[in-house]
Design a protein around this motif. Structure first.
Motif, PDB file in Angstrom:
ATOM      1  N   ARG A   3       6.941   0.174  -5.937  1.00 34.86           N
ATOM      2  CA  ARG A   3       5.285   0.597  -5.899  1.00 34.86           C
ATOM      3  C   ARG A   3       4.606   0.083  -4.877  1.00 34.86           C
ATOM      4  NH1 ARG A   3       7.817   2.373  -9.839  1.00 34.86           N
ATOM      5  NH2 ARG A   3       7.059   2.617 -11.876  1.00 34.86           N
ATOM      6  N   LEU A   4       3.755   1.406  -4.455  1.00 30.74           N
ATOM      7  CA  LEU A   4       3.081   1.038  -2.932  1.00 30.74           C
ATOM      8  C   LEU A   4       1.602   1.156  -3.513  1.00 30.74           C
ATOM      9  CD1 LEU A   4       2.397   0.748  -0.237  1.00 30.74           C
ATOM     10  CD2 LEU A   4       2.543   3.537   0.125  1.00 30.74           C
ATOM     11  N   PHE A   5       0.748   0.146  -3.489  1.00 35.10           N
ATOM     12  CA  PHE A   5      -0.513  -0.116  -3.698  1.00 35.10           C
ATOM     13  C   PHE A   5      -1.418   0.040  -2.597  1.00 35.10           C
ATOM     14  CE2 PHE A   5       1.322  -1.739  -7.476  1.00 35.10           C
ATOM     15  CZ  PHE A   5       0.499  -1.260  -8.430  1.00 35.10           C
ATOM     16  N   ILE A   6      -2.342   1.040  -2.497  1.00 32.58           N
ATOM     17  CA  ILE A   6      -3.193   1.291  -1.147  1.00 32.58           C
ATOM     18  C   ILE A   6      -4.580   0.968  -1.449  1.00 32.58           C
ATOM     19  CG2 ILE A   6      -1.635   3.096  -0.119  1.00 32.58           C
ATOM     20  CD1 ILE A   6      -3.676   5.186  -0.721  1.00 32.58           C
ATOM     21  N   VAL A   7      -5.354   0.432  -0.469  1.00 28.53           N
ATOM     22  CA  VAL A   7      -6.753  -0.052  -0.529  1.00 28.53           C
ATOM     23  C   VAL A   7      -7.674   0.553   0.247  1.00 28.53           C
ATOM     24  CG1 VAL A   7      -5.960  -2.441  -1.279  1.00 28.53           C
ATOM     25  CG2 VAL A   7      -6.453  -1.849   1.178  1.00 28.53           C
ATOM     26  N   PRO A  28     -10.085  -4.083  -3.641  1.00 30.76           N
ATOM     27  CA  PRO A  28     -10.637  -5.372  -4.247  1.00 30.76           C
ATOM     28  C   PRO A  28     -11.536  -6.061  -3.284  1.00 30.76           C
ATOM     29  CG  PRO A  28      -8.265  -4.999  -4.377  1.00 30.76           C
ATOM     30  CD  PRO A  28      -8.750  -3.924  -3.222  1.00 30.76           C
ATOM     31  N   LEU A  29     -11.925  -5.820  -1.921  1.00 30.67           N
ATOM     32  CA  LEU A  29     -12.760  -6.529  -1.521  1.00 30.67           C
ATOM     33  C   LEU A  29     -14.212  -6.515  -1.848  1.00 30.67           C
ATOM     34  CD1 LEU A  29     -12.895  -8.510   1.008  1.00 30.67           C
ATOM     35  CD2 LEU A  29     -13.307  -6.341   2.540  1.00 30.67           C
ATOM     36  N   ILE A  30     -14.562  -5.165  -2.175  1.00 27.60           N
ATOM     37  CA  ILE A  30     -15.849  -5.237  -3.041  1.00 27.60           C
ATOM     38  C   ILE A  30     -16.051  -5.971  -4.208  1.00 27.60           C
ATOM     39  CG2 ILE A  30     -17.302  -3.451  -4.400  1.00 27.60           C
ATOM     40  CD1 ILE A  30     -15.996  -1.292  -3.016  1.00 27.60           C
ATOM     41  N   ASP A  31     -14.821  -6.382  -4.913  1.00 27.84           N
ATOM     42  CA  ASP A  31     -15.334  -7.438  -6.087  1.00 27.84           C
ATOM     43  C   ASP A  31     -15.294  -8.755  -5.582  1.00 27.84           C
ATOM     44  OD1 ASP A  31     -15.131  -5.575  -8.038  1.00 27.84           O
ATOM     45  OD2 ASP A  31     -12.836  -5.682  -8.152  1.00 27.84           O
ATOM     46  N   GLY A 229     -14.504  -3.041  -9.616  1.00 21.06           N
ATOM     47  CA  GLY A 229     -13.562  -2.781 -10.842  1.00 21.06           C
ATOM     48  C   GLY A 229     -12.249  -2.623 -10.142  1.00 21.06           C
ATOM     49  N   ALA A 230     -11.973  -2.605  -8.697  1.00 20.55           N
ATOM     50  CA  ALA A 230     -10.592  -2.293  -8.340  1.00 20.55           C
ATOM     51  C   ALA A 230      -9.823  -3.608  -8.471  1.00 20.55           C
ATOM     52  CB  ALA A 230     -10.678  -2.135  -6.803  1.00 20.55           C
TER      53      ALA A 230
END
Length: 245
Positions: A3-7, A28-31, A229-230
């Motif tokens: 699985r590849l999760f990109i940001v 996720p940096l926003i959180d 919420g990421a």
């Protein structure tokens, strides 16, 4: 990979063209920024905790690696000296947000109006009138916090020339890449001088329309990164992927 999760949204087209399946749930940096206690701390408490005077200040972020700091500090010191000599900015302070694991010795001798703050980059950015930032994640953090900024970067000329040949991008800063236009100025190589920084920072401090336009661009950056919420969304997707396997 399974699985590849990109940001970043600009990664979407790239991996589609390569035929690599991915999951994008935002950044996720926003959180991390929004949940930081530094964004809730009053200015008075911030100043008291670090022993700073209640005067406006410019944030200086020289990078995290020793080579970056050695390259940036002479430019930042020259910039601070030039701005400090101008009567309208004589009361301004300059706050170096020290990178984790760095000591005051890494930043060399600095004048009395330049202060070093460790372990509180978000607090420094939040309360600064403007920031001069070495290109990296810190420039995106500044955009998410809302700090008017100018980004600078300087490397060995051979490395720079090779990079220009290999890299096919218009900008080096993440926020500019996200919206595909310059939300803030990038000063690279020979353009990164104390004199040029003074010109740009003056504009950041004095031109309200310029600041307002940058704030609007920052809002677009946040929107394109998926908002809050990421972190939870990515975690849930990872758990689902693990259960499916």
């Amino acid at each position: 990979v399974d699985r590849l999760f990109i940001v970043f949204p600009f990664e979407i087209d790239y991996f589609r063209r390569k035929g690599v399946d991915f999951i994008y749930k935002g950044n996720p940096l926003i959180d991390a920024v929004d949940r930081s206690p530094a964004l809730k701390e009053p200015r008075e408490a911030f100043l008291t905790r670090h022993g700073l005077l209640d005067k406006p200040f410019i944030a200086l972020l020289a990078g995290s690696r020793s080579g970056e700091i050695k390259t940036m500090m002479p430019v930042l010191t020259d910039f601070a000296a030039r701005l400090h000599q101008m009567p309208q900015y004589a009361d301004y302070q300059f706050i170096i947000a020290a990178a984790p694991g760095r000591t005051p010795a890494d930043y060399g001798d600095v004048p009395a109006y330049v202060h070093l703050v460790s372990g509180d980059t978000y607090g420094v950015l939040r309360h600064a009138r403007a920031a001069v930032i070495n290109s990296g994640t810190a420039s995106l953090e500044a955009a998410l916090i809302g700090t008017p900024q100018v980004v600078g970067y300087k490397i060995a000329w051979l490395t720079y020339l090779v990079g220009r040949i290999i890299l096919k991008i218009k900008y080096i800063s993440l926020a500019n890449l996200v919206i595909d236009r310059p939300a803030f100025k990038e000063l690279l190589q020979n353009y990164l001088t104390g004199e040029n920084l003074v010109v740009e920072v003056q504009r950041l401090l004095e031109d309200e329309n310029y600041r307002a336009r940058m704030a609007a661009d920052y809002a677009e950056v946040r929107e394109k990164l998926g908002g809050t919420g990421a972190s939870d969304a990515v975690a849930e997707a990872m758990i689902a992927a693990l259960k499916d396997s």
